[in-house]
Design a protein around this motif. Structure first.
Motif, PDB file in Angstrom:
ATOM      1  N   ILE A  86       0.839  -1.209   0.000  1.00 30.52           N
ATOM      2  CA  ILE A  86       0.000   0.000   0.000  1.00 30.52           C
ATOM      3  C   ILE A  86       0.870   1.254   0.000  1.00 30.52           C
ATOM      4  N   ILE A  87       0.573   2.192  -0.900  1.00 31.57           N
ATOM      5  CA  ILE A  87       1.236   3.504  -0.875  1.00 31.57           C
ATOM      6  C   ILE A  87       0.617   4.269   0.299  1.00 31.57           C
ATOM      7  N   PRO A  88       1.427   4.764   1.256  1.00 29.74           N
ATOM      8  CA  PRO A  88       0.824   5.343   2.474  1.00 29.74           C
ATOM      9  C   PRO A  88       0.230   6.737   2.272  1.00 29.74           C
ATOM     10  N   ILE A  89      -0.616   6.835   1.270  1.00 33.05           N
ATOM     11  CA  ILE A  89      -1.273   8.111   0.950  1.00 33.05           C
ATOM     12  C   ILE A  89      -2.765   7.850   0.826  1.00 33.05           C
ATOM     13  N   GLU A  90      -3.583   8.681   1.480  1.00 35.04           N
ATOM     14  CA  GLU A  90      -5.025   8.628   1.263  1.00 35.04           C
ATOM     15  C   GLU A  90      -5.339   9.671   0.195  1.00 35.04           C
ATOM     16  N   VAL A  91      -5.894   9.222  -0.911  1.00 39.00           N
ATOM     17  CA  VAL A  91      -6.261  10.150  -1.984  1.00 39.00           C
ATOM     18  C   VAL A  91      -7.740  10.461  -1.800  1.00 39.00           C
ATOM     19  N   VAL A  92      -8.034  11.733  -1.561  1.00 37.74           N
ATOM     20  CA  VAL A  92      -9.426  12.159  -1.357  1.00 37.74           C
ATOM     21  C   VAL A  92      -9.877  12.961  -2.574  1.00 37.74           C
ATOM     22  N   VAL A  93     -11.048  12.629  -3.078  1.00 33.18           N
ATOM     23  CA  VAL A  93     -11.644  13.379  -4.189  1.00 33.18           C
ATOM     24  C   VAL A  93     -12.945  13.994  -3.677  1.00 33.18           C
ATOM     25  N   ARG A  94     -13.116  15.287  -3.958  1.00 31.97           N
ATOM     26  CA  ARG A  94     -14.307  15.993  -3.475  1.00 31.97           C
ATOM     27  C   ARG A  94     -15.052  16.636  -4.634  1.00 31.97           C
ATOM     28  N   ASN A  95     -16.364  16.442  -4.626  1.00 35.00           N
ATOM     29  CA  ASN A  95     -17.235  17.096  -5.611  1.00 35.00           C
ATOM     30  C   ASN A  95     -18.063  18.198  -4.972  1.00 35.00           C
ATOM     31  N   ILE A  96     -18.382  17.996  -3.691  1.00 32.50           N
ATOM     32  CA  ILE A  96     -19.211  18.931  -2.919  1.00 32.50           C
ATOM     33  C   ILE A  96     -18.486  19.153  -1.595  1.00 32.50           C
ATOM     34  N   ALA A  97     -18.492  20.383  -1.099  1.00 32.06           N
ATOM     35  CA  ALA A  97     -17.765  20.684   0.138  1.00 32.06           C
ATOM     36  C   ALA A  97     -18.436  20.031   1.348  1.00 32.06           C
ATOM     37  N   ALA A  98     -17.636  19.337   2.146  1.00 32.35           N
ATOM     38  CA  ALA A  98     -18.119  18.720   3.395  1.00 32.35           C
ATOM     39  C   ALA A  98     -16.901  18.438   4.263  1.00 32.35           C
ATOM     40  N   GLY A  99     -17.147  18.031   5.502  1.00 34.97           N
ATOM     41  CA  GLY A  99     -16.091  17.545   6.388  1.00 34.97           C
ATOM     42  C   GLY A  99     -14.950  18.520   6.587  1.00 34.97           C
ATOM     43  N   SER A 100     -13.726  17.976   6.500  1.00 30.05           N
ATOM     44  CA  SER A 100     -12.546  18.783   6.825  1.00 30.05           C
ATOM     45  C   SER A 100     -12.355  19.938   5.846  1.00 30.05           C
ATOM     46  N   LEU A 101     -12.845  19.800   4.617  1.00 35.49           N
ATOM     47  CA  LEU A 101     -12.699  20.926   3.672  1.00 35.49           C
ATOM     48  C   LEU A 101     -13.435  22.153   4.212  1.00 35.49           C
ATOM     49  N   ARG A 147       4.463   9.069 -10.412  1.00 33.01           N
ATOM     50  CA  ARG A 147       3.369   8.294  -9.803  1.00 33.01           C
ATOM     51  C   ARG A 147       2.312   9.205  -9.201  1.00 33.01           C
ATOM     52  N   ALA A 148       2.724  10.353  -8.657  1.00 29.11           N
ATOM     53  CA  ALA A 148       1.734  11.289  -8.090  1.00 29.11           C
ATOM     54  C   ALA A 148       0.768  11.723  -9.192  1.00 29.11           C
ATOM     55  N   ASP A 149       1.313  11.999 -10.387  1.00 25.29           N
ATOM     56  CA  ASP A 149       0.454  12.396 -11.513  1.00 25.29           C
ATOM     57  C   ASP A 149      -0.476  11.252 -11.916  1.00 25.29           C
ATOM     58  N   ILE A 150       0.048  10.023 -11.875  1.00 25.83           N
ATOM     59  CA  ILE A 150      -0.793   8.865 -12.229  1.00 25.83           C
ATOM     60  C   ILE A 150      -1.918   8.712 -11.194  1.00 25.83           C
ATOM     61  N   LEU A 151      -1.586   8.897  -9.923  1.00 29.33           N
ATOM     62  CA  LEU A 151      -2.614   8.763  -8.872  1.00 29.33           C
ATOM     63  C   LEU A 151      -3.721   9.797  -9.071  1.00 29.33           C
ATOM     64  N   ILE A 152      -3.319  11.032  -9.392  1.00 29.65           N
ATOM     65  CA  ILE A 152      -4.322  12.091  -9.604  1.00 29.65           C
ATOM     66  C   ILE A 152      -5.213  11.736 -10.793  1.00 29.65           C
ATOM     67  N   ALA A 153      -4.589  11.281 -11.889  1.00 29.05           N
ATOM     68  CA  ALA A 153      -5.367  10.941 -13.090  1.00 29.05           C
ATOM     69  C   ALA A 153      -6.320   9.783 -12.804  1.00 29.05           C
ATOM     70  N   LYS A 154      -5.821   8.758 -12.112  1.00 29.24           N
ATOM     71  CA  LYS A 154      -6.682   7.615 -11.786  1.00 29.24           C
ATOM     72  C   LYS A 154      -7.817   8.051 -10.858  1.00 29.24           C
ATOM     73  N   ALA A 155      -7.505   8.888  -9.886  1.00 30.12           N
ATOM     74  CA  ALA A 155      -8.526   9.348  -8.938  1.00 30.12           C
ATOM     75  C   ALA A 155      -9.646  10.088  -9.670  1.00 30.12           C
TER      76      ALA A 155
END
Ligand code: UDP
Length: 242
Positions: A86-101, A147-155
């Motif tokens: 596991i890559i020790p990164i949580e990738v969060v995608v947001r469409n609507i503002a909620a929670g910590s944002l 890989r960071a760019d790949i993660l963003i694209a996949k997300a």
């Protein structure tokens, strides 16, 4: 299937080895935690529900050409997965503002974002899973720039697939967290789970801010009827005819 010793226990799942070193068995627990495990509880039936929801979503995502660790479900609360680091990164995608944002920026809850926001958090409980900048991520050598760019694209692609899928369920995908792993061929696979534990899901068209919540916020905020909400997500997900 032949069950081997436990190799890892997380907050919501236990991982077991199998006869095949490239395959692990994930057992989904009913345990629920929130606020960095300061709040603990049990959501009856959650293990089975989340395992089935995640299996369905992994299939939908794989069908669109994104590699995942999912293989199959030998039982309703068990998933066979490809072994990954596991890559020790949580990738969060947001469409609507909620929670910590909302808490960290003052953006009003429910604000539709002009475009999806992709964020990285460091998967580290003792540090409280802090938000990372791209430069910090590279400084900490959590991944490479490529890989960071790949993660963003996949997300972003996964977000498009999930938005569409949940639309068919009458559910609005507010935000979600995903994790990725690297397999022995150095391929990046979508890993962990996607479920009401890791997504914010609102019943589309429901104006009441409490009634609309179909995800772990019911547990975090003591809104009650948690099991009903998770069951409703499963029923809607299983009902989708694509
Ligand atoms: N999330 C998660 N695990 C975490 C942190 C967040 O699954 O350790 C999910 C959470 O359920 C939500 C999204 O990621 O769907 C964004 O969470 P946020 O940053 O708003 O944090 P929270 O408000 O949950 O603390």
């Amino acid at each position: 299937m032949n069950r081997h010793p436990q190799i890892y226990e997380g907050k919501a799942k236990i991982l077991y080895a199998t006869d095949d070193p490239e395959i692990l068995l994930a057992y989904f627990k009913d345990d629920a935690t929130a606020f960095n495990a300061q709040k603990r509880g049990t959501i009856v039936g959650k293990g089975e529900i989340n395992c089935q929801i995640a299996a369905h979503l992994f299939r939908a995502i794989a069908a669109q050409g994104i590699a995942t660790h999912f293989i199959d479900c030998p039982a309703t609360n068990e998933m066979r997965v490809k072994a990954v680091e596991i890559i020790p990164i949580e990738v969060v995608v947001r469409n609507i503002a909620a929670g910590s944002l909302c808490q960290q920026t003052g953006i009003v809850l429910g604000t539709v974002l002009p475009e999806p926001l992709v964020e990285f958090y460091y998967k580290n409980d003792s540090l409280g899973d802090p938000l990372l900048t791209r430069d910090r991520l590279l400084l900490m050598e959590l991944t490479t720039a490529e890989r960071a760019d790949i993660l963003i694209a996949k997300a972003r692609q996964i977000n498009d697939i999930l938005i569409h899928f949940f639309q068919l369920c009458g559910i609005t995908l507010v935000d979600f967290k995903i994790e990725f792993g690297i397999d022995k061929h150095q391929q990046i696979l979508l890993a962990d789970e996607i479920s009401p534990d890791s997504c914010r899901l609102w019943l589309t068209g429901e104006p009441d801010p409490n009634l609309r919540v179909l995800d772990k916020d019911r547990f975090r905020r003591d809104l009650g009827k948690i099991e009903d909400a998770y069951q409703q997500v499963l029923a809607r997900v299983l009902g989708v005819q694509e």
